[in-house]
Structure formats: C-alpha cells, structure tokens
Design an enzyme around this catalytic site. Structure first.
Site, PDB file in Angstrom:
ATOM      1  N   ARG A  11      28.903  74.032  31.132  1.00  0.00           N
ATOM      2  CA  ARG A  11      29.629  74.790  30.107  1.00  0.00           C
ATOM      3  C   ARG A  11      29.286  74.282  28.698  1.00  0.00           C
ATOM      4  O   ARG A  11      28.581  74.945  27.952  1.00  0.00           O
ATOM      5  CB  ARG A  11      31.140  74.704  30.390  1.00  0.00           C
ATOM      6  CG  ARG A  11      31.990  75.663  29.578  1.00  0.00           C
ATOM      7  CD  ARG A  11      32.267  75.263  28.147  1.00  0.00           C
ATOM      8  NE  ARG A  11      32.951  73.969  28.027  1.00  0.00           N
ATOM      9  CZ  ARG A  11      33.168  73.385  26.854  1.00  0.00           C
ATOM     10  NH1 ARG A  11      32.768  73.941  25.724  1.00  0.00           N
ATOM     11  NH2 ARG A  11      33.777  72.198  26.785  1.00  0.00           N
ATOM     12  N   ASP A  12      29.734  73.077  28.363  1.00  0.00           N
ATOM     13  CA  ASP A  12      29.539  72.585  26.993  1.00  0.00           C
ATOM     14  C   ASP A  12      28.051  72.396  26.713  1.00  0.00           C
ATOM     15  O   ASP A  12      27.578  72.623  25.597  1.00  0.00           O
ATOM     16  CB  ASP A  12      30.283  71.252  26.806  1.00  0.00           C
ATOM     17  CG  ASP A  12      30.668  70.985  25.361  1.00  0.00           C
ATOM     18  OD1 ASP A  12      30.186  71.702  24.483  1.00  0.00           O
ATOM     19  OD2 ASP A  12      31.443  70.043  25.119  1.00  0.00           O
ATOM     20  N   HIS A 203      36.619  63.068  25.096  1.00  0.00           N
ATOM     21  CA  HIS A 203      35.486  64.014  25.093  1.00  0.00           C
ATOM     22  C   HIS A 203      34.616  63.669  23.879  1.00  0.00           C
ATOM     23  O   HIS A 203      34.904  64.111  22.763  1.00  0.00           O
ATOM     24  CB  HIS A 203      36.054  65.431  25.003  1.00  0.00           C
ATOM     25  CG  HIS A 203      35.048  66.536  24.993  1.00  0.00           C
ATOM     26  ND1 HIS A 203      34.806  67.361  26.078  1.00  0.00           N
ATOM     27  CD2 HIS A 203      34.231  66.997  24.017  1.00  0.00           C
ATOM     28  CE1 HIS A 203      33.901  68.264  25.767  1.00  0.00           C
ATOM     29  NE2 HIS A 203      33.521  68.061  24.520  1.00  0.00           N
ATOM     30  N   HIS A 205      31.020  63.444  21.752  1.00  0.00           N
ATOM     31  CA  HIS A 205      29.647  63.921  21.521  1.00  0.00           C
ATOM     32  C   HIS A 205      28.879  62.768  20.875  1.00  0.00           C
ATOM     33  O   HIS A 205      29.450  61.978  20.126  1.00  0.00           O
ATOM     34  CB  HIS A 205      29.660  65.162  20.620  1.00  0.00           C
ATOM     35  CG  HIS A 205      30.105  66.405  21.331  1.00  0.00           C
ATOM     36  ND1 HIS A 205      29.232  67.397  21.703  1.00  0.00           N
ATOM     37  CD2 HIS A 205      31.319  66.810  21.757  1.00  0.00           C
ATOM     38  CE1 HIS A 205      29.902  68.363  22.316  1.00  0.00           C
ATOM     39  NE2 HIS A 205      31.178  68.038  22.373  1.00  0.00           N
ATOM     40  N   CYS A 236      28.291  72.404  20.030  1.00  0.00           N
ATOM     41  CA  CYS A 236      29.280  73.458  19.854  1.00  0.00           C
ATOM     42  C   CYS A 236      28.715  74.452  18.856  1.00  0.00           C
ATOM     43  O   CYS A 236      28.366  74.076  17.738  1.00  0.00           O
ATOM     44  CB  CYS A 236      30.610  72.902  19.346  1.00  0.00           C
ATOM     45  SG  CYS A 236      31.824  74.211  19.064  1.00  0.00           S
TER      46      CYS A 236
HETATM   47  P1  HMG Z   1      37.799  88.191  19.119  1.00  0.00           P
HETATM   48  O1  HMG Z   1      36.492  88.855  18.912  1.00  0.00           O
HETATM   49  O2  HMG Z   1      38.671  87.891  17.950  1.00  0.00           O
HETATM   50  O3  HMG Z   1      38.613  88.908  20.266  1.00  0.00           O
HETATM   51  O4  HMG Z   1      37.567  86.873  19.881  1.00  0.00           O
HETATM   52  P2  HMG Z   1      39.344  90.227  20.394  1.00  0.00           P
HETATM   53  O5  HMG Z   1      40.563  89.877  21.173  1.00  0.00           O
HETATM   54  O6  HMG Z   1      39.508  90.935  19.071  1.00  0.00           O
HETATM   55  O7  HMG Z   1      38.314  91.049  21.296  1.00  0.00           O
HETATM   56  C1  HMG Z   1      37.072  91.483  20.822  1.00  0.00           C
HETATM   57  C2  HMG Z   1      36.228  91.972  21.979  1.00  0.00           C
HETATM   58  O8  HMG Z   1      35.947  90.892  22.859  1.00  0.00           O
HETATM   59  C3  HMG Z   1      36.891  93.026  22.845  1.00  0.00           C
HETATM   60  O9  HMG Z   1      35.864  93.908  23.315  1.00  0.00           O
HETATM   61  C4  HMG Z   1      37.450  92.245  23.971  1.00  0.00           C
HETATM   62  O10 HMG Z   1      37.626  92.990  25.141  1.00  0.00           O
HETATM   63  C5  HMG Z   1      36.376  91.189  24.174  1.00  0.00           C
HETATM   64  P3  HMG Z   1      35.488  95.273  22.593  1.00  0.00           P
HETATM   65  O11 HMG Z   1      36.743  96.085  22.648  1.00  0.00           O
HETATM   66  O12 HMG Z   1      35.117  94.914  21.179  1.00  0.00           O
HETATM   67  O13 HMG Z   1      34.327  95.781  23.395  1.00  0.00           O
HETATM   68  N1  HMG Z   1      36.931  89.979  24.775  1.00  0.00           N
HETATM   69  C6  HMG Z   1      36.523  89.456  25.942  1.00  0.00           C
HETATM   70  N2  HMG Z   1      35.589  89.832  26.841  1.00  0.00           N
HETATM   71  C7  HMG Z   1      35.450  89.064  27.931  1.00  0.00           C
HETATM   72  N3  HMG Z   1      36.193  87.961  28.179  1.00  0.00           N
HETATM   73  C8  HMG Z   1      37.124  87.574  27.308  1.00  0.00           C
HETATM   74  C9  HMG Z   1      37.318  88.327  26.136  1.00  0.00           C
HETATM   75  N4  HMG Z   1      38.149  88.206  25.090  1.00  0.00           N
HETATM   76  C10 HMG Z   1      37.899  89.230  24.270  1.00  0.00           C
HETATM   77  N5  HMG Z   1      37.872  86.479  27.541  1.00  0.00           N
HETATM   78  C11 HMG Z   1      37.987  85.027  21.267  1.00  0.00           C
HETATM   79  C12 HMG Z   1      38.578  85.947  20.230  1.00  0.00           C
HETATM   80  C13 HMG Z   1      38.896  83.817  21.373  1.00  0.00           C
HETATM   81  C14 HMG Z   1      37.941  85.752  22.585  1.00  0.00           C
HETATM   82  C15 HMG Z   1      36.569  84.628  20.776  1.00  0.00           C
HETATM   83  O14 HMG Z   1      36.680  84.048  19.526  1.00  0.00           O
HETATM   84  C16 HMG Z   1      35.864  83.718  21.704  1.00  0.00           C
HETATM   85  O15 HMG Z   1      35.489  84.083  22.788  1.00  0.00           O
HETATM   86  N6  HMG Z   1      35.662  82.434  21.274  1.00  0.00           N
HETATM   87  C17 HMG Z   1      35.077  81.449  22.133  1.00  0.00           C
HETATM   88  C18 HMG Z   1      34.271  80.480  21.344  1.00  0.00           C
HETATM   89  C19 HMG Z   1      33.777  79.402  22.250  1.00  0.00           C
HETATM   90  O16 HMG Z   1      33.623  79.565  23.436  1.00  0.00           O
HETATM   91  N7  HMG Z   1      33.460  78.219  21.627  1.00  0.00           N
HETATM   92  C20 HMG Z   1      32.950  77.109  22.320  1.00  0.00           C
HETATM   93  C21 HMG Z   1      33.937  76.456  23.234  1.00  0.00           C
HETATM   94  S1  HMG Z   1      35.027  75.290  22.439  1.00  0.00           S
HETATM   95  C22 HMG Z   1      34.132  73.819  22.439  1.00  0.00           C
HETATM   96  O17 HMG Z   1      32.974  73.792  22.740  1.00  0.00           O
HETATM   97  C23 HMG Z   1      34.865  72.528  22.130  1.00  0.00           C
HETATM   98  C24 HMG Z   1      35.121  71.654  23.361  1.00  0.00           C
HETATM   99  O18 HMG Z   1      33.915  71.322  24.030  1.00  0.00           O
HETATM  100  C25 HMG Z   1      35.828  70.358  22.953  1.00  0.00           C
HETATM  101  C26 HMG Z   1      35.135  69.637  21.780  1.00  0.00           C
HETATM  102  O19 HMG Z   1      33.942  69.281  21.863  1.00  0.00           O
HETATM  103  O20 HMG Z   1      35.850  69.460  20.775  1.00  0.00           O
HETATM  104  C27 HMG Z   1      36.033  72.387  24.365  1.00  0.00           C
HETATM  105 MG    MG Z   2      32.525  69.696  23.371  1.00  0.00          MG
END
Ligand code: HMG
Ligand code: MG
Length: 299
Positions: A11-12, A203, A205, A236
């Site tokens: 994932r990450d 966690h 990096h 990220c």
């Molecule tokens: P948004 O665009 O604001 O969402 O995203 P929305 O609710 O307005 O929806 C927009 C469109 O996305 C819609 O489709 C939804 O159906 C679709 P449309 O009508 O336009 O065709 N949609 C989805 N489709 C599939 N699965 C879903 C989903 N949700 C909405 N779950 C949202 C808001 C939070 C969903 C978006 O910003 C997002 O997906 N962000 C994820 C970012 C991410 O994954 N970042 C990396 C992970 S965090 C990280 O790495 C840190 C960590 O490792 C710890 C650390 O290191 O600190 C964990």
């Molecule tokens: Mg991370």
C-alpha cells in the site's frame, strides 16, 4: 521480547511508485510476504482511484489473495464508499487515516480536520457493527510539508478523537521523514502516558536517514509495533519529497540483532524484496536487501 511488524509495502510503498504494478505481481508479492511470516499486511487502499491510480485495482488484488489463517490483511478506507468496497472484498480489518496538520489533511483527503471527524466516525461505527477491526493513522505527527512544526497537542486531539471512534491501535506517522530520536522520545514519551504502548504503533519514513535510529528510540519508549515497507518502497503522493518507509528487511535485521522476536524469516523476506525490485526494474533502498544481493554470485 516480541515486536509486531505491520507490512505496508503493497500500500504505502506501491502508492508512490510511478510505475503501475500489475495486480498479479502485487498478489505474488503479498503471497511472498505471507510466506516470510508477516502476520499483518496492508494490501491496498479503497480510496478514490483518481487520486491514487496505482492502487485502483484494490478489489482485484483482494480477490486474488489466498487467505491464510493467522494473517490479518488490511487496507486504507477514507469513507463509506471505501468501507463498502472493503466489505465486499472480504476484509476484516480496515485503517482510517487523517493528519495532525490542517493543510496536509486538506491536500490528502480534500477536507478540513473538523469535517473529517464525522465521516470517519460513521465509517468506524459501521465497520465495528459488522465485526471489523479498525486501525487509525495520524500523519504529519513529527512535521508537515506545508506547515513545518506540528504541535504535539494536535496529535493528542486527533488521537483522542480516533480512540473515541473505537480504533484499537493508532499509528503515528512521520510522513515526510523529518523526525530524529530526540523528537521520537518526546512524542512517544508523552503519548504513551495517554494511550498505553500496546495501542500505539510507529510509522517512520527514512527520507533523511533517521528511520532506524527512530525505531531504537521508540523501542526505548516501550513501542512494540512498527510499520515498514518491503525494500523500503514508498512515500506519500501528497507529501512532496517523502521517501520510502523504513525497510522491513532492515527493521527485521536490526530487531533480530537486538534479540527481539518478529516471527519473520529474513531470507524469505529478502526474496520478496528482490522480487518487487525486479518487477519495478530498479534497485530498492533497503540496505540489507542491497547487501544480500551484492553478496550473491552473479548469474
Ligand atoms: P473527493 O474527490 O473529495 O471525494 O475525495 P468525493 O466524495 O467528492 O468523490 C469524488 C469521486 O470519487 C466520486 O466519483 C466518488 O464516487 C469517488 P464521481 O461521482 O466523481 O465519478 N470516490 C470513490 N471511488 C472509489 N472508492 C472510494 C471513493 N471515494 C470517493 N473510496 C477522498 C475524497 C478522501 C475519497 C480522496 O481525497 C481520496 O481518495 N484521498 C486518498 C488519498 C490517499 O490515499 N493518500 C495516501 C494515503 S495516506 C498516507 O500515505 C499516510 C500514511 O502512510 C501515514 C503516514 O505516512 O503519515 C497512512
Ligand atoms: Mg506513510
């Protein structure tokens, strides 16, 4: 003494590779990680695929994994839509995620912290009601790419809110790899007073080379759960310059050398690292992996 490792490479790690790894290779990697003895593996994200196209195949990947008893698979879930996808894929654990800093939260999940709480609360409630386990992540605990220093009180507030939602464990993220052991002592030293060490994970990096030193500091604060990524893959997409997570091979090597048990077979782990390096067609950052590959006869 036992240490739990949460493998986050599929994932990450893969969310930040520019190459899109085919689902079949992701599945093969996950099987190799299981064969190496890892018991907790974060396999993908059920996020908006437009935001993270590298993991758009989460549903397919989950379908292809041969489940093994005693191995807990998990995935990131940002909202109810993601929970539904996770449920359909047969997962019994999910991870919620948000940030300790306002700007990173906005960039990463497109909403302010205050608006994130009700969404995650609803996801947690529904997930718990259907018997899932719920983990929580807090990003930018040790520093934010947009705001710099992040007050510890921010992390305290988010920790409290996530615990109230029913998460069983909180992983504190050094999202951009700025932490040093001094800060790790300060942050974990304070938070273990509010939350017991069994419910906190680290966690790290390794962006600035302090990853394993930070693990050693967290161990001294009683932390026994560490997230790491095979080969040191990772980063990220919403944290510019973030390098990979600490590498699982390096973490296991160090922990075994310090007489901690992990249940992981380092040789098999190295095979998994070599495999994903080959798939990506590049040398991965893990030092133990590099040393091991360099000592193998050519051919
Ligand atoms: P948004 O665009 O604001 O969402 O995203 P929305 O609710 O307005 O929806 C927009 C469109 O996305 C819609 O489709 C939804 O159906 C679709 P449309 O009508 O336009 O065709 N949609 C989805 N489709 C599939 N699965 C879903 C989903 N949700 C909405 N779950 C949202 C808001 C939070 C969903 C978006 O910003 C997002 O997906 N962000 C994820 C970012 C991410 O994954 N970042 C990396 C992970 S965090 C990280 O790495 C840190 C960590 O490792 C710890 C650390 O290191 O600190 C964990
Ligand atoms: Mg991370």
């Amino acid at each position: 003494m036992r240490v739990q490792i949460v493998e986050v490479g599929p994932r990450d790690g893969l969310q930040n590779e520019s190459a899109i790894v085919p689902a079949a290779a992701k599945i093969a990697l996950i099987h190799k990680l299981m064969a190496a003895g890892l018991k907790r593996i974060e396999v993908s994200s059920f996020v908006n695929p437009k935001w993270i196209p590298q993991l758009a195949d989460a549903d397919e990947v989950l379908q292809g994994i041969n489940r093994s008893q005693g191995v807990m698979l998990s995935a990131l879930v940002p909202n109810i839509r993601g929970l539904e996808r996770a449920r359909q894929s047969g997962l019994t654990e999910i991870a919620l995620f948000m940030s300790a800093s306002e700007t990173h939260n906005q960039k990463n999940i497109n909403k302010p912290i205050a608006d994130t709480y009700p969404i995650l609360r609803e996801v947690a409630q529904e997930a718990l009601a259907i018997g899932m386990k719920v983990r929580g992540y807090i990003s930018t605990v040790f520093g934010c790419p947009y705001e710099g220093n992040v007050p510890l009180d921010n992390s305290r507030r988010v920790t409290e809110a996530l615990l109230k939602m029913g998460v069983y464990e909180i992983s504190l993220g050094d999202t951009i790899g700025v932490a040093t052991p001094k800060q790790v002592h300060e942050v974990f030293g304070e938070l273990v007073k509010d939350v017991t060490n069994e419910r906190l994970a680290a966690h790290f990096h390794d962006t600035r080379g302090t990853g394993l030193a930070n693990v050693a500091a967290a161990l001294e604060e009683g932390i026994r759960i560490f997230d790491s990524s095979i080969g040191g893959l990772g980063g990220c997409p919403y944290a510019p310059g973030a390098a990979g997570n600490i590498s699982t091979e390096d973490l296991v090597y160090m922990l075994h050398g310090m007489d901690y048990e992990t249940g992981v077979d380092l040789e098999k782990l190295i095979e998994a690292g070599a495999y994903i390096g080959q798939q990506l067609g590049k040398e991965l950052p893990s030092k133990v992996l590099r040393a091991s590959l360099a000592s193998k006869p050519a051919g």
